[in-house]
Scaffold this motif. Structure first.
Motif, PDB file in Angstrom:
ATOM      1  N   MET A  15      -4.334  -1.925   8.652  1.00  0.00           N
ATOM      2  CA  MET A  15      -3.195  -3.080   9.324  1.00  0.00           C
ATOM      3  C   MET A  15      -4.003  -4.398   9.754  1.00  0.00           C
ATOM      4  SD  MET A  15      -0.514  -1.535   8.823  1.00  0.00           S
ATOM      5  CE  MET A  15       0.737  -2.905   9.731  1.00  0.00           C
ATOM      6  N   LEU A  64      -3.906  -6.216   6.519  1.00  0.00           N
ATOM      7  CA  LEU A  64      -2.561  -6.670   6.017  1.00  0.00           C
ATOM      8  C   LEU A  64      -1.663  -7.325   6.912  1.00  0.00           C
ATOM      9  CD1 LEU A  64      -1.387  -3.228   4.240  1.00  0.00           C
ATOM     10  CD2 LEU A  64      -2.689  -5.186   3.266  1.00  0.00           C
ATOM     11  N   HIS A 116       4.125   0.309  10.688  1.00  0.00           N
ATOM     12  CA  HIS A 116       3.002   1.015  10.213  1.00  0.00           C
ATOM     13  C   HIS A 116       3.347   2.624  10.414  1.00  0.00           C
ATOM     14  CE1 HIS A 116      -1.482   2.181  11.079  1.00  0.00           C
ATOM     15  NE2 HIS A 116      -1.149   2.644   9.898  1.00  0.00           N
ATOM     16  N   GLN A 171       6.879  -1.843   5.272  1.00  0.00           N
ATOM     17  CA  GLN A 171       6.353  -0.358   5.636  1.00  0.00           C
ATOM     18  C   GLN A 171       5.164  -0.178   5.150  1.00  0.00           C
ATOM     19  OE1 GLN A 171       9.440   2.200   6.684  1.00  0.00           O
ATOM     20  NE2 GLN A 171       7.844   3.991   6.541  1.00  0.00           N
ATOM     21  N   VAL A 172       3.973  -0.094   5.882  1.00  0.00           N
ATOM     22  CA  VAL A 172       2.881   0.478   5.480  1.00  0.00           C
ATOM     23  C   VAL A 172       2.810   1.888   5.929  1.00  0.00           C
ATOM     24  CG1 VAL A 172       0.196  -0.013   5.119  1.00  0.00           C
ATOM     25  CG2 VAL A 172       2.105  -1.884   5.385  1.00  0.00           C
ATOM     26  N   GLU A 232       0.366   5.528   5.583  1.00  0.00           N
ATOM     27  CA  GLU A 232      -0.600   5.891   5.002  1.00  0.00           C
ATOM     28  C   GLU A 232      -0.344   7.451   4.717  1.00  0.00           C
ATOM     29  OE1 GLU A 232      -4.644   4.888   6.692  1.00  0.00           O
ATOM     30  OE2 GLU A 232      -3.398   3.501   8.249  1.00  0.00           O
ATOM     31  N   VAL A 288      -1.975   4.913  -0.071  1.00  0.00           N
ATOM     32  CA  VAL A 288      -1.318   4.033   1.096  1.00  0.00           C
ATOM     33  C   VAL A 288      -0.176   3.501   0.184  1.00  0.00           C
ATOM     34  CG1 VAL A 288      -1.347   1.633   2.385  1.00  0.00           C
ATOM     35  CG2 VAL A 288      -3.242   3.272   2.260  1.00  0.00           C
ATOM     36  N   VAL A 304       2.800   0.817   0.196  1.00  0.00           N
ATOM     37  CA  VAL A 304       3.291  -0.293   0.786  1.00  0.00           C
ATOM     38  C   VAL A 304       4.749  -0.807   0.229  1.00  0.00           C
ATOM     39  CG1 VAL A 304       2.982  -3.005   0.782  1.00  0.00           C
ATOM     40  CG2 VAL A 304       0.924  -1.390   1.208  1.00  0.00           C
ATOM     41  N   SER A 315      -0.679  -9.962  -1.093  1.00  0.00           N
ATOM     42  CA  SER A 315      -1.625  -9.250  -1.572  1.00  0.00           C
ATOM     43  C   SER A 315      -2.976 -10.336  -1.956  1.00  0.00           C
ATOM     44  CB  SER A 315      -1.284  -8.522  -2.999  1.00  0.00           C
ATOM     45  OG  SER A 315      -1.159  -9.296  -3.995  1.00  0.00           O
TER      46      SER A 315
END
Length: 487
Positions: A78, A81, A122, A178-179, A181, A186, A188, A210
């Motif tokens: 994060m 990002l 996250h 929304q990211v 893990e 990961v 995205v 990106s």
């Protein structure tokens, strides 16, 4: 219809069992340096007709980044990002605004550039792997845990519209990411209000995000084109466009629970797609037909799917069936730039026939139907405008939510031209792409570039369970499917 946006608590979970998704944080990211004044952007007919559909959702599976020794794992991703997300919003600042309903004598809808922000979530799903999400080889894919990897589920685009002074409900943001893990990757995911932009706008934003996350050209990669935020209207057109409803919500058809659906992703190599194209054009040549233009690679592939789905659905030969594609207007209509235009600039194009003609007359015949339908509009700017703007303004027909779409049709969204696999956020290119749960409908086909490039294409297809089982078992269809590289 869900009429209010609910901002869930900072800590929460979704899903169950090993697919549990734990929300770590949720924030509203404001656009860096928002406009000094609250600029109002009026929506075009191309935008307004999207008010009654779901948010546009896509997501990519990224490799797990290498962790720096001694660094907090929860912050590493994060930290890269979140600042880049804010910088991308500065470029696309209308997406950080809000949708408003106005008008004294007629209802109008516009975007107000308030800079209030887009949502960034996250999350973690340690029990989910990249293979769970990528779903290869093709198989029936459960909605969980993939559904929980996307934000803003359960909304129609009109749910983001607020009337002036309506403080009792909080409108949904136009954009959210929304990211998550995963155990070994990961994910995205991004959700965009479809009235604010189409697939081209969606991937333009993700490409910009990106690019900024990996250093904004530090790796010598060319930047995405700058966004063009001014909306296009024909000369002399009423702005804002008056709607024929006292309330926008009156245009929405009654939502009903979606039927059971299965999803499968099918990958076609560049060689396989080229073989289908050659076969389709050869069949047309032998038949003596002379379409206005030769069948393209994508039209041959979509015709291959159309014929196979008709068989999988066991349609009677006399049953009417249709394939709906979308024609891009960027660069085709005067005043709509070829690159950078933010908003909706696509026109639905429908090819229709009977199942007997589609299945029984060969790939060339089915592909020719698609080619002729596109050629009838694509080269005629006046027809594009007349059919998609003038007629819509007069009739104001809104598409139904996904669950209410006709079951004998296939609707193709997205494009293999969108840059999916170039979205390196700084630690590696994507390994797979998935569409979100709100884009699911019986007969929905989402088109992506295939992994590895070279003309490869991926089709993510949604069908009723029995039809999907027959499609996966269809040898003629599956003979053209090939495993993507490195999976």
């Amino acid at each position: 219809m869900q009429s209010a946006y609910r901002n869930t608590p900072m800590q929460g979970s979704a899903g169950g069992g090993s697919g549990r998704v734990q929300v770590i944080s949720r924030q509203m990211v404001r656009a860096e340096a928002p406009p000094a004044s609250e600029e109002e952007i009026h929506l075009t007919p191309w935008d307004l007709r999207m008010l009654t559909v779901e948010y546009f959702q896509d997501g990519i599976v990224l490799p797990k980044p290498n962790r720096d020794p001694g660094r907090d794992d929860d912050l590493a991703v994060m930290d890269r990002l979140s600042p880049a997300f804010a910088r991308a919003l500065r470029c696309f600042y209308p997406l950080a605004g809000r949708m408003v309903i106005g008008g004294d004598t007629a209802t109008t809808v516009s975007l107000l550039c308030t800079g209030e922000g887009a949502e960034l979530v996250h999350a973690a799903a340690p029990g989910v792997t990249a293979a769970d999400v990528a779903a290869w080889p093709p198989r029936d894919t459960p909605r969980e845990p993939v559904s929980s990897l996307f934000p803003l589920n359960g909304l129609l685009c009109v749910d983001a519209a607020a009337s002036p002074g309506a403080e009792s409900r909080r409108p949904a943001p136009l954009l959210a990411a929304q990211v998550t893990e995963l155990a070994d990757a990961v994910f995205v995911a991004v959700s965009l209000n479809h009235a604010a932009g189409d697939g081209t706008t969606f991937w333009h934003f993700v490409n910009t995000w990106s690019y900024l996350a990996r250093g904004g050209g530090a790796d010598s990669s060319p930047p995405p084109p700058p966004p063009v935020l001014k909306r296009w209207f024909p000369d002399g057109y009423p702005v804002p466009v008056p709607l024929q409803f006292a309330k926008v919500q009156h245009a929405v058809q009654q939502r009903r629970p979606p039927p059971p659906l299965h999803e499968c992703a099918f990958h076609f190599s560049g060689d396989s797609v080229r073989n289908l194209k050659a076969r389709a054009n050869a069949e047309l040549a032998r038949s003596g037909e002379t379409p206005a233009a030769s069948v393209s690679s994508l039209q041959a592939l979509l015709a291959h799917l159309w014929r196979s789905v008709c068989r999988a659905r066991r349609l009677e030969p006399s049953q009417r069936t249709a394939y709906v594609q979308f024609i891009g207007c960027r660069g085709r209509v005067r005043g709509v730039p070829a690159a950078g235009y933010v908003g909706n600039a696509v026109v639905p194009c429908r090819a229709a026939s009977t199942a007997g003609e589609v299945v029984g007359n060969g790939l060339g015949r089915a592909a020719g139907l698609l080619a002729r339908a596109v050629a009838s509009l694509a080269k005629d700017e006046a027809a594009l405008v007349r059919e998609s703007v003038d007629r819509w303004t007069e009739e104001q027909r809104f598409p139904p939510p996904a669950a209410a779409q006709a079951v004998a049709a296939i609707v193709a969204g997205n494009s293999p031209r969108f840059d999916v696999y170039g979205n390196n956020f700084g630690w590696g290119k994507p390994v797979a792409v998935r569409c979100g749960p709100e884009n699911a409908a019986d007969g929905k086909c989402t088109v992506y570039e295939g992994r590895g490039g070279g003309g490869a294409v991926c089709l993510e297809v949604c069908l009723a369970p029995d039809a999907m089982a027959r499609l996966v078992a269809d040898e003629e269809f599956m003979d053209a499917v090939a495993a993507p590289p490195c999976l």
